[in-house]
Design a protein around this motif. Structure first.
Motif, mmCIF file in Angstrom:
data_model
loop_
_atom_site.group_PDB
_atom_site.id
_atom_site.type_symbol
_atom_site.label_atom_id
_atom_site.label_comp_id
_atom_site.label_asym_id
_atom_site.label_seq_id
_atom_site.Cartn_x
_atom_site.Cartn_y
_atom_site.Cartn_z
ATOM 1 N N GLY A 210 67.746 -35.073 -36.789
ATOM 2 C CA GLY A 210 68.872 -34.600 -37.591
ATOM 3 C C GLY A 210 68.406 -33.662 -38.671
ATOM 4 N N TYR A 211 69.356 -33.055 -39.332
ATOM 5 C CA TYR A 211 69.063 -32.155 -40.445
ATOM 6 C C TYR A 211 68.421 -32.975 -41.554
ATOM 7 N N THR A 212 67.582 -32.343 -42.328
ATOM 8 C CA THR A 212 66.901 -33.081 -43.391
ATOM 9 C C THR A 212 67.929 -33.676 -44.363
ATOM 10 N N ASN A 213 67.660 -34.881 -44.808
ATOM 11 C CA ASN A 213 68.524 -35.611 -45.754
ATOM 12 C C ASN A 213 69.814 -36.131 -45.119
ATOM 13 N N ALA A 214 69.829 -36.234 -43.782
ATOM 14 C CA ALA A 214 71.039 -36.741 -43.105
ATOM 15 C C ALA A 214 71.117 -38.263 -43.158
ATOM 16 N N GLY A 215 70.010 -38.924 -43.520
ATOM 17 C CA GLY A 215 70.008 -40.390 -43.624
ATOM 18 C C GLY A 215 69.271 -41.076 -42.490
ATOM 19 N N LYS A 216 68.387 -40.339 -41.801
ATOM 20 C CA LYS A 216 67.644 -40.924 -40.669
ATOM 21 C C LYS A 216 66.756 -42.073 -41.133
ATOM 22 N N SER A 217 66.031 -41.856 -42.212
ATOM 23 C CA SER A 217 65.089 -42.887 -42.670
ATOM 24 C C SER A 217 65.807 -44.131 -43.171
ATOM 25 N N GLU A 227 59.637 -50.110 -44.494
ATOM 26 C CA GLU A 227 59.782 -49.440 -45.783
ATOM 27 C C GLU A 227 59.346 -47.987 -45.681
ATOM 28 N N VAL A 228 60.009 -47.234 -44.823
ATOM 29 C CA VAL A 228 59.739 -45.794 -44.746
ATOM 30 C C VAL A 228 60.399 -45.165 -45.963
ATOM 31 N N MET A 229 59.746 -44.163 -46.573
ATOM 32 C CA MET A 229 60.325 -43.531 -47.750
ATOM 33 C C MET A 229 61.693 -42.955 -47.390
ATOM 34 N N ALA A 230 62.741 -43.447 -48.046
ATOM 35 C CA ALA A 230 64.092 -42.966 -47.750
ATOM 36 C C ALA A 230 64.771 -42.606 -49.060
ATOM 37 N N LYS A 231 64.405 -41.459 -49.601
ATOM 38 C CA LYS A 231 64.979 -41.016 -50.867
ATOM 39 C C LYS A 231 66.030 -39.948 -50.590
ATOM 40 N N ASP A 232 66.910 -39.769 -51.583
ATOM 41 C CA ASP A 232 67.949 -38.758 -51.419
ATOM 42 C C ASP A 232 67.357 -37.397 -51.774
ATOM 43 N N MET A 233 66.451 -36.941 -50.939
ATOM 44 C CA MET A 233 65.845 -35.622 -51.167
ATOM 45 C C MET A 233 65.476 -35.018 -49.818
ATOM 46 N N LEU A 255 61.672 -47.349 -31.678
ATOM 47 C CA LEU A 255 62.471 -46.432 -32.485
ATOM 48 C C LEU A 255 61.553 -45.483 -33.229
ATOM 49 N N SER A 256 61.881 -44.180 -33.168
ATOM 50 C CA SER A 256 61.036 -43.156 -33.789
ATOM 51 C C SER A 256 61.831 -42.370 -34.820
ATOM 52 N N ASP A 257 61.308 -42.321 -36.049
ATOM 53 C CA ASP A 257 61.926 -41.525 -37.120
ATOM 54 C C ASP A 257 61.145 -40.220 -37.218
ATOM 55 N N THR A 258 61.832 -39.086 -37.303
ATOM 56 C CA THR A 258 61.132 -37.790 -37.250
ATOM 57 C C THR A 258 61.436 -36.935 -38.473
ATOM 58 N N VAL A 259 60.654 -35.853 -38.621
ATOM 59 C CA VAL A 259 60.851 -34.882 -39.698
ATOM 60 C C VAL A 259 62.243 -34.269 -39.579
ATOM 61 N N GLY A 260 62.897 -34.056 -40.735
ATOM 62 C CA GLY A 260 64.216 -33.437 -40.728
ATOM 63 C C GLY A 260 64.135 -31.958 -40.413
ATOM 64 N N PHE A 261 65.154 -31.454 -39.744
ATOM 65 C CA PHE A 261 65.209 -30.023 -39.447
ATOM 66 C C PHE A 261 65.875 -29.313 -40.616
ATOM 67 N N ILE A 262 65.676 -27.994 -40.679
ATOM 68 C CA ILE A 262 66.287 -27.201 -41.750
ATOM 69 C C ILE A 262 66.495 -25.784 -41.245
ATOM 70 N N HIS A 288 71.318 -38.244 -32.714
ATOM 71 C CA HIS A 288 71.437 -37.095 -33.620
ATOM 72 C C HIS A 288 72.239 -37.539 -34.841
ATOM 73 N N VAL A 289 71.519 -37.770 -35.950
ATOM 74 C CA VAL A 289 72.143 -38.288 -37.164
ATOM 75 C C VAL A 289 72.669 -37.123 -38.005
ATOM 76 N N ARG A 290 73.971 -37.156 -38.307
ATOM 77 C CA ARG A 290 74.602 -36.108 -39.114
ATOM 78 C C ARG A 290 75.105 -36.680 -40.432
#
Length: 424
Positions: A210-217, A227-233, A255-262, A288-290
């Motif tokens: 998903g796009y960066t900061n969409a809330g994947k983490s 405890e994956v870093m999940a900050k509003d940034m 389950l795999s968490d990936t770098v946000g797209f931009i 695809h998290v939006r």
């Protein structure tokens, strides 16, 4: 002796809106994103931000002389140390603007590289950032800006007082790039071995993209308890994180968490970070998290789909679209979003933060990953009690009828279950 915290760097963010630029983005959301990028970097305070409209790009200094003077006065009044230009700036333009404004200047690529350097955690991520940074530095003078480096070990693009300017020797950079590529090859080989070992584990891979900061983490943490870093940034996660978990119906997945797209991700970074998206290429299912509360949600989704296509993700890889952050949208819009999502099998509206809709999403994931089944009728003799017991254990029996020779059984099973039954 008392330690003093390093001074904050005061930054000014500019989004140049160029009149005839075919690829220009909506200026207001683009500026908001640029400010969020700046806020993602430790040690920076955003003193101000603005959209600067340009009829054309001035080759030597990006802006016209009148605009340079006007911006310079504003930055001086605000005691700005660093200017962030949300777009490409040539080395000549950078040098001239720094000379005019007496501040340091960073373009979009340089800022994203700084953030990537700050966030990368794995050996591979660190090497990729270094390679991307060296490719970027090849055409520029390398700056060592001391106080932020002491604080967080950055790449040396961002800084303040005590700056020294070092002439980058291209041959030295090229030699370093060769060394880094060798190290990266070793790391990539190790990853390939891990992937091959994982391929033998009969668990499907579900990749969050998903796009960066969409809330994947945040969703990853809710599902895994990790405890994956999940900050509003922006770019809070850079390296793929994988966890084995059990979802609805007792099914085990990875389950795999990936770098946000931009949008407008610099090309050298797309190439450098392709490997961090390897898990997406291997995924059995993509979520695809939006951020459905974002005003540019549709544009962000289109950007993600474009990048996935560019990475060569097969069109036949099943996807579920996850409309996240429904807790952040007004009540009437929320009802409409839930109704739309409810009508479509491939869309699920959730709040990863509150947990709303997450259980239904995991059930949908389990359903999509369930292997295809076929119906068959088996004839078992009275003596084949063990085989009959196994069918009951697997829960594949739909109906049983006694016959003179034994039992006639209707089963619905997967190809794997059929194969295992044949070996009994």
């Amino acid at each position: 002796m008392e330690e003093h915290a390093p001074p904050e760097t005061r930054a000014w963010v500019i989004h140049p809106e160029i009149k005839n630029d075919q690829d220009r983005r909506e200026p207001a959301p683009a500026l908001d994103e640029a400010v969020a990028l700046a806020a993602a970097l430790p040690g920076l305070t955003v003193a101000g931000s603005e959209i600067v409209r340009l009829p054309r790009v001035h080759p030597g200094a990006l802006f016209g002389s009148g605009k340079i003077e006007e911006l310079g006065a504003r930055m001086k009044a605000e005691e700005v140390d660093l200017v962030l230009v949300d777009g490409p700036v040539t080395p000549v333009q950078q040098r001239n603007l720094e000379k005019e404004w007496k501040v340091k200047l960073l373009d979009r690529t340089g800022l994203i590289l700084e953030i990537f350097s700050d966030r990368a955690r794995t050996r591979e991520g660190v090497l990729q950032v270094e390679m991307a940074a060296l490719s970027y530095q090849r055409t520029r003078l390398v700056r060592a800006w001391t106080h932020l480096e002491r604080q967080r070990g950055g790449l040396g693009f961002v800084g303040g007082p005590g700056e020294t300017q070092i002439e980058a020797d291209r041959r030295a950079i090229d030699e370093q790039l060769v060394r880094l590529r060798r190290q990266l090859d070793k790391v990539a080989r190790t990853r390939t071995l891990h992937r091959e070992a994982r391929a033998k584990v009969p668990f499907p891979i579900v990749a969050l993209v998903g796009y960066t900061n969409a809330g994947k983490s945040t969703l990853f943490n809710r599902l895994t308890g990790a405890e994956v870093m999940a900050k509003d940034m922006l770019f809070a996660t850079l390296d793929p994180t994988m966890r084995r978990i059990e979802i609805a119906g007792g099914q085990t997945i990875i389950l795999s968490d990936t770098v946000g797209f931009i949008s407008d991700l610099p090309t050298e970074l797309v190439a450098a970070f392709r490997a961090t998206l390897e898990e997406v290429l291997d995924a059995d299912l993509i979520l695809h998290v939006r951020d459905i509360s974002h005003p540019q949600s549709a544009e962000q989704a289109a950007e993600v789909e474009t990048i996935l296509a560019g990475l060569g993700v097969a069109e036949d890889t099943p996807k579920i679209e996850v409309w996240n952050k429904i807790d952040r949208i007004p009540a009437q819009d929320r009802e409409a979003a839930l109704t739309t999502a409810g009508r479509k099998e491939e869309i699920h509206a959730i709040s990863a933060w509150t947990g709303e809709g997450v259980e239904e999403l995991t059930r949908a994931v389990a359903e999509r990953l369930r292997p295809p089944t076929t119906r068959e009728t088996l004839h078992l003799a009275h003596a084949e009690g063990r085989a009959r017991a196994w069918l009951h254990e697997e829960g594949v029996i739909e109906a049983e009828r006694p016959t003179e020779a034994g039992t006639e059984i209707d089963v619905r099973w997967t190809a794997r279950q059929k194969e295992r039954f044949a070996r009994l």
